[in-house]
Design an enzyme around this catalytic site. Structure first.
Site, PDB file in Angstrom:
ATOM      1  N   HIS A  35      -5.733   2.762   1.184  1.00  8.69           N
ATOM      2  CA  HIS A  35      -5.090   3.967   1.715  1.00  8.69           C
ATOM      3  C   HIS A  35      -5.848   4.582   2.907  1.00  8.69           C
ATOM      4  CE1 HIS A  35      -2.952   3.279  -1.873  1.00  8.69           C
ATOM      5  NE2 HIS A  35      -3.658   4.024  -2.694  1.00  8.69           N
ATOM      6  N   ASP A  66       0.895  -1.143   0.000  1.00  8.06           N
ATOM      7  CA  ASP A  66       0.000   0.000   0.000  1.00  8.06           C
ATOM      8  C   ASP A  66       0.938   1.198   0.000  1.00  8.06           C
ATOM      9  OD1 ASP A  66      -1.481   2.257   0.791  1.00  8.06           O
ATOM     10  OD2 ASP A  66      -3.041   0.925   1.522  1.00  8.06           O
ATOM     11  N   HIS A  67       1.047   1.879  -1.128  1.00  9.57           N
ATOM     12  CA  HIS A  67       2.136   2.857  -1.230  1.00  9.57           C
ATOM     13  C   HIS A  67       1.950   4.045  -0.278  1.00  9.57           C
ATOM     14  CE1 HIS A  67      -0.524   5.178  -3.893  1.00  9.57           C
ATOM     15  NE2 HIS A  67       0.245   6.202  -3.626  1.00  9.57           N
TER      16      HIS A  67
HETATM   17  C1  BG6 Z   1      -3.543   5.020  -6.152  1.00  3.70           C
HETATM   18  C2  BG6 Z   1      -4.885   5.143  -6.805  1.00  3.70           C
HETATM   19  O1  BG6 Z   1      -3.472   3.863  -5.374  1.00  3.70           O
HETATM   20  O2  BG6 Z   1      -3.324   6.157  -5.325  1.00  3.70           O
HETATM   21  C3  BG6 Z   1      -4.979   6.429  -7.604  1.00  3.70           C
HETATM   22  O3  BG6 Z   1      -5.088   4.033  -7.670  1.00  3.70           O
HETATM   23  C4  BG6 Z   1      -4.651   7.615  -6.721  1.00  3.70           C
HETATM   24  O4  BG6 Z   1      -6.279   6.575  -8.167  1.00  3.70           O
HETATM   25  C5  BG6 Z   1      -3.320   7.389  -6.020  1.00  3.70           C
HETATM   26  O5  BG6 Z   1      -4.585   8.752  -7.538  1.00  3.70           O
HETATM   27  C6  BG6 Z   1      -3.043   8.479  -5.016  1.00  3.70           C
HETATM   28  O6  BG6 Z   1      -1.745   8.306  -4.532  1.00  3.70           O
HETATM   29  P1  BG6 Z   1      -0.759   9.518  -4.391  1.00  3.70           P
HETATM   30  O7  BG6 Z   1       0.476   8.951  -3.804  1.00  3.70           O
HETATM   31  O8  BG6 Z   1      -0.583  10.086  -5.764  1.00  3.70           O
HETATM   32  O9  BG6 Z   1      -1.463  10.463  -3.494  1.00  3.70           O
END
Ligand code: BG6
Length: 511
Positions: free
Chosen positions: A263, A200-201
């Site tokens: 997230h 989960d980044h």
């Molecule tokens: C991703 C989603 O996991 O997270 C995207 O699939 C979203 O739709 C993105 O835009 C948001 O991540 P970050 O790091 O750009 O805020």
């Protein structure tokens, strides 16, 4: 706020001490996609230039596109010039390119895995490590196939104490509870839980990781971190971007699947979990899963009264025209997919009983801003009746992005002969203390996979618990298609029903 300058302040507390990660070969399935060029490769360049990769580290990429080593390296060089900003990282990247190998083929073709196996043996003969990280950056439909084929080619068996074989799975992990369970069950027949790294980044973001440090390294906040002192919590992840080129993915996902079980629930669990008995991955993951299990599952009636969905129509964002979702590429002109979701949730445990948690996320909103806001209960206002001022509650704001920091809002007397109250902020900004490093958020994630540290990765149970919580919403929304889409203008804060969700409770969105 300035860093306190007393004698006990360490010389340079901003520099963590880290050793190079364990040697390994990184095998990326879907290496020709956007993720590699925008995030994975730049992150590896940042790690490498900081001395955090083994000197024989190399990459084998597998993808359908018809490149060979030479032509793929040429592409990577272009990407480095575009996406790697730090000069030292760029220099490292240009050397690393020579240790990138490319296998072109279909993920369902067994020959691809035979070629991969041969390549790994050749590399091992040339001093590369026998440790392998198999990174699934491929479309979700291929995850089961890749894992099964890797296993058939005997590439997943590891030898404890000798060499490791790990798989790294990008989100989405399934598209509902049943598919997530099926994928977990399949993976667990092929490898053990400790070989799986579910990404989960958001957990790679410094401010998200800092939630644990903030809560558990400061004696100040934890004693008031409960229903006794907290009125409610808001978690907002607002994006200004639309679905861009991802219409075909998004049509099957929608904002709920795309952002909430992963997230938003990560942030929810870090805010609400009990203190772990140690900072070990197992303890932290157990506490996070435990608190997520305490979230009340919505009944069908509650889905109707405690959730809001929205879809953007055309509008203007920062002065630029934005088409409505239904006019985006690869999106049906009658699409009923949501691009916005707001939820009110409660937790059934001693600490959080009756405290509402309002979560929302959306595309094409008024600002790119992710924040967690904790509103404390107000103190008695009897002392200030003359101020004709209802005492405003204290707010703790945790800025996740784009700004990273924490602020505390409290009341102060406005200078003058009368006692009047105004609200002021005490604010800490990461960049003031720690500078801004060129980071993608994937550095820690990759480094931890290489070292076998699961702290920032999801356990099977957490993934399934999260899906179990959103499943009733998916069911009711699926059965009752929206009749008012599009219901918010691009460039605004979402549908008015989301404001009502809070107004009905005598509250407002604080962002
Ligand atoms: C991703 C989603 O996991 O997270 C995207 O699939 C979203 O739709 C993105 O835009 C948001 O991540 P970050 O790091 O750009 O805020």
């Amino acid at each position: 706020m300035k860093q306190h300058d007393d004698l006990s302040t360490p010389k340079d507390p901003t520099q963590p001490i880290r050793n190079p990660a364990e040697p390994c070969v990184l095998v990326i399935f879907g290496i020709a996609g956007d993720l590699t060029k925008r995030l994975l490769f730049p992150a590896l360049c940042n790690l490498g230039s900081n001395g955090l990769l083994d000197k024989n580290f190399c990459i084998v990429g597998v993808a359908i596109e018809s490149y060979d080593d030479k032509s793929f390296r040429a592409e990577l060089i272009k990407d480095i010039n575009e996406f790697v900003t730090d000069p030292a990282a760029k220099e490292y990247g240009l050397q690393l390119v020579n240790r990138v190998y490319y296998i072109s083929g279909d993920f369902s073709d067994s020959n691809v895995y035979t070629r991969l196996k041969n390549k790994l043996s050749d590399l091992e003969a040339e001093k590369a490590s026998r440790n392998c990280l198999f990174y699934f950056a491929a479309p979700p439909d291929f995850m089961e196939t890749i894992a099964t084929e890797l296993s058939k080619a005997s590439l997943l068996s590891e030898k404890e104490g000798d060499y490791f074989r790990r798989i790294v799975v990008e989100k989405p992990f399934g598209h509902d509870l049943a598919s997530a369970k099926k994928l977990n069950a399949l993976l667990l027949t092929l490898v053990s839980e400790k070989q799986i790294f579910r990404i989960d980044h958001f957990l790679g973001k410094e401010t998200v990781q800092n939630l644990l440090a903030f809560r558990f390294s400061n004696g100040l906040f934890e004693p008031i971190w409960s229903r006794l002192y907290i009125d409610h919590v808001q978690i907002t992840v607002a994006e200004v971007l639309g679905v861009e080129k991802r219409g075909s993915y998004y049509e099957h996902a929608g904002a709920l699947r795309d952002m909430v079980p992963n997230h938003l629930f990560q942030m929810l669990s870090l805010i609400t979990m009990e203190p772990p008995s140690s900072f070990s991955a197992d303890n932290i993951r157990a506490e996070k899963a435990k608190v997520l299990r305490a979230v009340q599952t919505l009944t069908p009636e509650e889905v109707l009264s405690q959730t809001v969905r929205g879809q953007y129509g055309p509008g203007k964002i920062n002065g630029v025209e934005q088409v409505g979702y239904r006019s985006e590429a690869h999106v049906s002109p009658e699409s009923s997919v949501e691009t916005y979701v707001a939820l009110k949730l409660f937790l059934d445990n001693w600490r959080w009983l009756h405290v509402p948690f309002y979560l929302r996320t959306g595309k094409c909103m008024a600002a790119h801003q992710s924040e967690i806001i904790i509103q404390f209960k107000s103190g008695p206002s009897t002392l200030f009746v003359d101020a004709h001022e209802k005492i405003k509650p204290n707010l703790l704001r945790i800025y996740i992005q784009p700004e990273e920091g924490i602020s505390l809002r409290f009341n102060a007397k406005i200078p003058g002969p009368k006692v009047e109250l105004g609200q002021v902020d005490m604010k800490f900004k990461y960049s003031d203390y720690f500078g801004i490093k060129p980071e993608t958020g994937y550095e820690t994630i990759l480094y931890d996979c290489m070292n076998g540290d699961h702290l920032l990765f999801n356990h099977a149970e957490m993934v399934e618990t999260a899906w179990a919580l959103v499943q009733p919403i998916l069911d009711i929304w699926g059965a009752l298609p929206p009749r008012d889409f599009p219901n918010y203008t691009a460039g605004t804060w979402g549908p008015k029903e989301a404001d009502k969700l809070l107004e009905n409770d005598g509250r407002i969105w604080l962002l």
